[in-house]
Write a protein that holds these residues in place. Structure first.
Motif, PDB file in Angstrom:
ATOM      1  N   LEU A  75      -0.907   8.851   1.786  1.00  0.00           N
ATOM      2  CA  LEU A  75       0.497   8.566   1.499  1.00  0.00           C
ATOM      3  C   LEU A  75       1.368   9.808   1.647  1.00  0.00           C
TER       4      LEU A  75
ATOM      5  N   ARG B 165       9.043   7.434  -0.814  1.00  0.00           N
ATOM      6  CA  ARG B 165       7.670   7.274  -1.300  1.00  0.00           C
ATOM      7  C   ARG B 165       7.661   6.729  -2.728  1.00  0.00           C
TER       8      ARG B 165
ATOM      9  N   LEU C 264       3.213   4.599   8.492  1.00  0.00           N
ATOM     10  CA  LEU C 264       2.388   4.332   7.309  1.00  0.00           C
ATOM     11  C   LEU C 264       1.338   3.269   7.634  1.00  0.00           C
TER      12      LEU C 264
END
Length: 360
Positions: A52, A63, A104
């Motif tokens: 992440l 985030r 992502l």
């Protein structure tokens, strides 16, 4: 008691002790297996955090929003592509959210995560998430604490006081002398100098801290393997050996203007006190000071002439209530009570008088 009865009792006692030993051994094995399972689980969680924190262009605000929206790291990792793309469309105010979410999705397979970890380790970079027990306690308390840190060398020692020394990249000879005095005294007193390894005040303070036998950590606006500025390559190499180079940006991240205000909150967050030596009004050093005040840190500044452009920021901080730095010795006496006495050097007042004589 007959011999047979005695022998029977002895056998029972031996069997009982043997059973107890076997139970203890079994319990120890069970505890060891549980501990190993727990360690493996934490190691796997660190991999997911690294995934992440390694997405290019994924900064703290987006985030944090992702983690909140999907209910945590595990749910975010398992989320469907459709759900993630719908989320990206729901935050049009965040420029580039769509491309970041695409990255992502692309990088979340186990094979891709293995590549991220291998690339980092090959560069000699360590990673630690905010959930790890060794994550800096000073940062953990912050509302916007980085979700993860990439670093070379070591993280600051929590048991030692830490001072951020910040100031102008284009500093005066006087400002450089004061920064070096402060860094030297902090090193003598057992403290850690935190800064950004930039030209001017930052670099001067960190070089001097190392030369005085102390420790210093640099918080950078790029990934840690990219030395910026390049002319400070020697400083970065020394910091990696005798302190640390730290960033929230993953390997391969170039230094761009928007990264530096972000990293300033980490400079102040890792420090107990922020000392501003020379700063123009509205400069990055004042951004660091603002972060420090929001984080409950102390802010002190070196006063300067009213007509000096590089003193306007410092004088403004003092007018707003920041502490006044009158000498390196008094600074350490005020902030490092109980630590070894600092060595005597000529104070700020001495150099200010000398400069006035020269200007006359």
């Amino acid at each position: 008691m007959t011999d047979d009865r005695k022998k029977c009792d002895c056998d029972m006692e031996r069997n009982q002790k043997k059973a107890e030993c076997q139970k203890k051994a079994g319990d120890a094995i069970e505890v060891s297996m549980e501990r190993e399972a727990d360690q493996n689980k934490k190691k796997e969680e660190e991999r997911y955090w690294e995934w992440l924190c390694s997405i290019p262009g994924l900064y703290y605000p987006l985030r944090a929003l992702l983690l909140e929206q999907f209910g945590g790291l595990g749910n975010l990792y398992d989320a469907s592509e459709k759900a993630l793309r719908c989320f990206a469309e729901s935050v049009p105010s965040m420029t580039g959210a769509g491309s970041v979410i695409a990255q992502l999705i692309k990088l979340r397979s186990p094979g891709q995560i293995d590549q991220l970890v291998h690339k980092r380790e090959a560069l000699g970079i360590k990673f630690i998430s905010r959930e790890h027990t060794d994550y800096p306690k000073r940062l953990r308390t912050l509302q916007d604490a980085p979700h993860g840190l990439f670093y070379r060398g070591e993280l600051p020692d929590e048991k030692r006081p830490a001072v951020a020394i910040v100031g102008s990249r284009v500093c005066t000879h006087y400002g450089r002398q004061i920064a070096e005095q402060l860094a030297e005294q902090i090193a003598f007193a057992g403290g850690i100098v935190i800064s950004g390894a930039a030209y001017g005040i930052d670099g001067a303070a960190q070089w001097k801290a190392l030369e005085a036998g102390g420790t210093s950590c640099a918080i950078v606006g790029s990934s840690v393997e990219i030395y910026y500025p390049k002319k400070h390559s020697g400083l970065f190499q020394r910091l990696e050996q005798e302190g640390g180079v730290i960033s929230e940006f993953p390997p391969g991240t170039q230094p761009i203007r928007t990264h530096f205000p972000m990293r300033n909150r980490i400079i102040s967050g890792l420090s107990d006190v922020v000392a501003v030596v020379e700063a123009r009004y509205g400069s990055g050093s004042l951004i660091t000071a603002d972060y420090a005040l929001d984080q409950g840190r102390s802010v002190m500044a070196v006063p300067g002439r009213l007509d000096d452009e590089l003193s306007r920021g410092c004088n403004a901080l003092i007018a707003q209530g920041a502490g006044v730095i009158l000498s390196a010795e008094s600074f350490c006496e005020q902030n490092f009570s109980g630590l070894p006495a600092a060595k005597k050097t000529k104070g700020i007042a001495y150099y200010a008088c000398a400069l006035r004589k020269i200007s006359v």
